[in-house]
Enzyme design. Structure first.
Site, PDB file in Angstrom:
ATOM      1  N   VAL A  90       0.837  -1.195   0.000  1.00 50.37           N
ATOM      2  CA  VAL A  90       0.000   0.000   0.000  1.00 50.37           C
ATOM      3  C   VAL A  90       0.876   1.252   0.000  1.00 50.37           C
ATOM      4  O   VAL A  90       1.741   1.406   0.869  1.00 50.37           O
ATOM      5  CB  VAL A  90      -0.919   0.007   1.240  1.00 50.37           C
ATOM      6  N   CYS A  91       0.652   2.119  -0.967  1.00 52.96           N
ATOM      7  CA  CYS A  91       1.347   3.407  -1.065  1.00 52.96           C
ATOM      8  C   CYS A  91       2.868   3.167  -1.046  1.00 52.96           C
ATOM      9  O   CYS A  91       3.379   2.411  -1.855  1.00 52.96           O
ATOM     10  CB  CYS A  91       0.865   4.327   0.055  1.00 52.96           C
ATOM     11  N   GLN A  92       3.575   3.783  -0.103  1.00 52.90           N
ATOM     12  CA  GLN A  92       5.019   3.570  -0.022  1.00 52.90           C
ATOM     13  C   GLN A  92       5.336   2.094   0.238  1.00 52.90           C
ATOM     14  O   GLN A  92       6.354   1.573  -0.235  1.00 52.90           O
ATOM     15  CB  GLN A  92       5.581   4.434   1.116  1.00 52.90           C
ATOM     16  N   GLY A 133       3.779  -0.230  -1.075  1.00 52.11           N
ATOM     17  CA  GLY A 133       3.693  -0.845  -2.392  1.00 52.11           C
ATOM     18  C   GLY A 133       5.004  -0.694  -3.149  1.00 52.11           C
ATOM     19  O   GLY A 133       5.458  -1.612  -3.832  1.00 52.11           O
TER      20      GLY A 133
END
Lengths: 277, 364
Positions: free
Chosen positions: B150-152, B154
């Site tokens: 998720v986000c960073q 990811g």
């Protein structure tokens, strides 16, 4: 709501003028920034300024104490006084330092700042003087850039207000032709103002000049913090207290040791035919 | 403002009305109690330093034939806390996955302190994440597991997947930045001229408060002011439920519950990913090993939010061209960076999409 409110006439125009007047009166760009943001950031920078002044006052007295101590020591040595008085002199200098810190005024601080920025660093207090001079220069740079950013923010506010005015005129025209409802209340006006503010800010925020200025201010804040740390660490060392630099060294060493252990474990696992992480 | 100014009397009246509503709202707010966070039962199953790996207790009502057999490991961002994935019962991606028969593990990176300032990218990817993956593989008996970043988190998952593709069955990225140099990426523009080396040298870890201030300043009028005015207004509305206020307060807690960032990791992330864009250029190295996204050949689902102001879709979309996966899917969510976890639409769409996509690729 009355008809005049529905077509967004007198009270809305009065509000816009009121906002303009506030921006004008503030004189200092950004002083009337959006509701919570403006006063809050103002308060924070006041705190920083106050903190900076206190440090300067303490520093001034500290250096004065050391200068007096150095002068007296030099005079004493010349007269052939016993070096045993060293401890007593040092205690006096220290007491003088803190007594001075309590009574130092803003005028004296400014004079000191002016003096220290012009004089070459000399004698026993040379290193301290240098450190304080760098701190003052960093502080001045920071304040200058902060002022520039406030100017930009002030323009965002003013432009947002102009955009709001135009939006209201458009809305009024649509209302007259029955194409849109009028502005019903203060909150609707407020929401429209927020929308205009965000639009203006988005344009500014993406511009190269704003990105540069904001980064310059950030970098200046970093330099200021670095100078403050240098002055603080010098004091801590005099009391044989641990500094952040020393802790960093220890943490770095620990990390290197962990890496070496992990490498050895990995090699051991490989030798045993196990999977490597 | 003088009393003779045209419209001033009306202005005073509407201002007073506005202020009265604000005051009443504040009074209502003062009666709000503490909020609870999290809804799904979980157990800490592994820890290393400040990192904790949780396993959520699987739903007992899902029939065996409807379960996804390969577990999913969620790697959240280092910025903000991972409980966003399970904020409350009706706003929980994790609960949605559990209800669809997915076995969920989550990495909690913890709160780094001064002793962690030299933690680097390789510590997070090749040590903590790698050890969590290995734990799940061993505990579940699956040699390859599913990774959801998720986000960073990811971005870090992409690094891991490129370096250890043989340990993954499927990879899912959510609102994950890949190309940091797209025109919409405001954070990159702001970071461009910042002396990151000096910043980290001066501050050690980078404080969560500083990052919060940065994120809020992306939309200063809305995030510093309007959302609170909206709240106070809503509190005057008799139709506003206590639950709505709790939702707001819960979200507020999450937004500002921001861990400090380990200094070296922050320096590397800003320099290598944000400033130099090395991940998408193929010039990134982690622990001395080249990160080549073409090495990711496992099935890949890339989910991004079309109104995301933090990670614009243009930053996530290039992954399709950069990866080596021949089974690449996307999901465009109509919402923002936060809405993708907590909005009503997200609750209906996202767990369904993920669980369905995994089930199609699940081999026990």
């Amino acid at each position: 709501m009355s008809e005049s409110k529905n077509d967004g006439s007198d009270w809305i125009q009065a509000w816009i003028e009121q906002q303009r007047e506030q921006l004008r009166r503030a004189g200092m760009p950004g002083a009337d920034a959006a509701s919570t943001a403006g006063p809050k950031s103002e308060g924070v920078s006041d705190q920083f300024r106050d903190l900076g002044m206190r440090w300067l006052e303490a520093g001034q007295s500290y250096l004065q104490g050391w200068q007096q101590f150095a002068q007296r020591s030099a005079a004493g040595s010349a007269a052939g006084e016993a070096p045993l008085k060293f401890g007593e002199e040092m205690l006096n200098a220290w007491q003088g330092t803190w007594a001075g810190a309590a009574s130092a005024g803003e005028g004296a601080t400014r004079q000191f700042a002016d003096l220290i920025s012009r004089m070459p660093a000399l004698g026993m207090a040379r290193e301290q003087t240098e450190a304080w001079r760098e701190l003052l220069a960093a502080q001045a740079e920071y304040q200058h850039l902060e002022q520039e950013l406030r100017t930009v923010w002030s323009k965002v506010q003013t432009d947002a207000l102009s955009m709001l005015e135009a939006a209201i005129r458009e809305r009024r025209a649509k209302h007259s032709s029955g194409a849109a409802p009028g502005i019903e209340d203060y909150r609707e006006l407020y929401n429209l103002w927020v929308e205009c503010g965000e639009k203006v800010f988005a344009q500014v925020a993406h511009s190269e000049s704003y990105c540069k200025l904001q980064a310059q201010l950030g970098n200046a804040a970093i330099r200021l913090k670095t100078r403050q740390q240098a002055v603080l660490e010098r004091t801590l060392k005099q009391f044989d207290l641990p500094t952040r630099s020393e802790l960093n060294t220890v943490h770095k060493q620990m990390r290197e040791l962990r890496e070496r252990i992990a490498t050895l474990e990995s090699e051991l696992a490989a030798a045993r035919g196990e999977e490597r992480s | 403002m003088s009393g003779s100014t045209p419209g001033s009397a009306e202005l005073a009246a509407v201002t007073n009305d506005f202020m009265r509503r604000m005051s009443q709202g504040l009074a209502a707010l003062a009666n709000a109690g503490e909020v609870t966070i999290g809804s799904s039962a979980k157990d800490a199953v592994f820890s290393e330093d400040k990192v904790t790996l949780y396993r959520y207790r699987p739903s007992e009502v899902v029939a065996a034939e409807n379960r996804v057999h390969t577990p999913v490991l969620i790697s959240y961002a280092l910025v903000n806390r991972p409980y966003m994935m399970d904020l409350q019962a009706d706003r929980s991606l994790i609960r949605g996955l559990l209800q669809r028969g997915v076995d969920v593990y989550l990495i909690d990176w913890g709160y780094p302190d001064g002793a962690d300032r030299y933690l680097a990218l390789e510590d997070y990817v090749l040590r903590y994440m790698s050890h969590c993956v290995d734990f799940v593989r061993k505990a579940s008996g699956h040699d390859r597991i599913n990774l959801l970043g998720v986000c960073q988190g990811g971005t870090m998952s992409l690094c891991y997947a490129a370096l250890h593709p043989q340990r993954l069955r499927n990879l899912i990225t959510m609102v994950t930045p890949v190309d940091f140099h797209t025109p919409e990426n405001l954070l990159t523009k702001w970071a461009k001229h910042v002396d990151v080396d000096a910043l980290v040298a001066a501050t050690g870890n980078v404080s969560g408060e500083a990052l919060n201030a940065l994120f809020v300043s992306l939309m200063p009028f809305r995030l510093n002011s309007q959302k609170y005015v909206d709240l106070l207004h809503q509190l005057n509305d008799p139709n506003t439920s206590a639950a709505a206020l709790e939702n707001f307060l819960r979200m507020e807690k999450w937004i500002f519950d921001s861990p400090d960032q380990a200094g070296e990791m922050f320096r590397q992330f800003l320099t290598l990913f944000v400033k130099q864009n090395r991940l998408s250029k193929g010039t990134l190295e982690v622990g001395g090993r080249k990160v080549d996204l073409k090495q990711i050949t496992v099935p890949l689902l890339n989910i991004y939010a079309m109104q995301d102001h933090l990670v614009p879709p243009s930053s996530s979309k290039p992954l399709g061209e950069l990866t080596g996966s021949s089974d690449y899917s996307t999901h465009e969510f109509q919402g923002g960076h936060i809405g993708i976890y907590v909005s009503g639409t997200a609750q209906r769409q996202i767990p369904d999409r993920i669980a369905g996509w995994l089930r199609e690729r699940d081999r026990s």
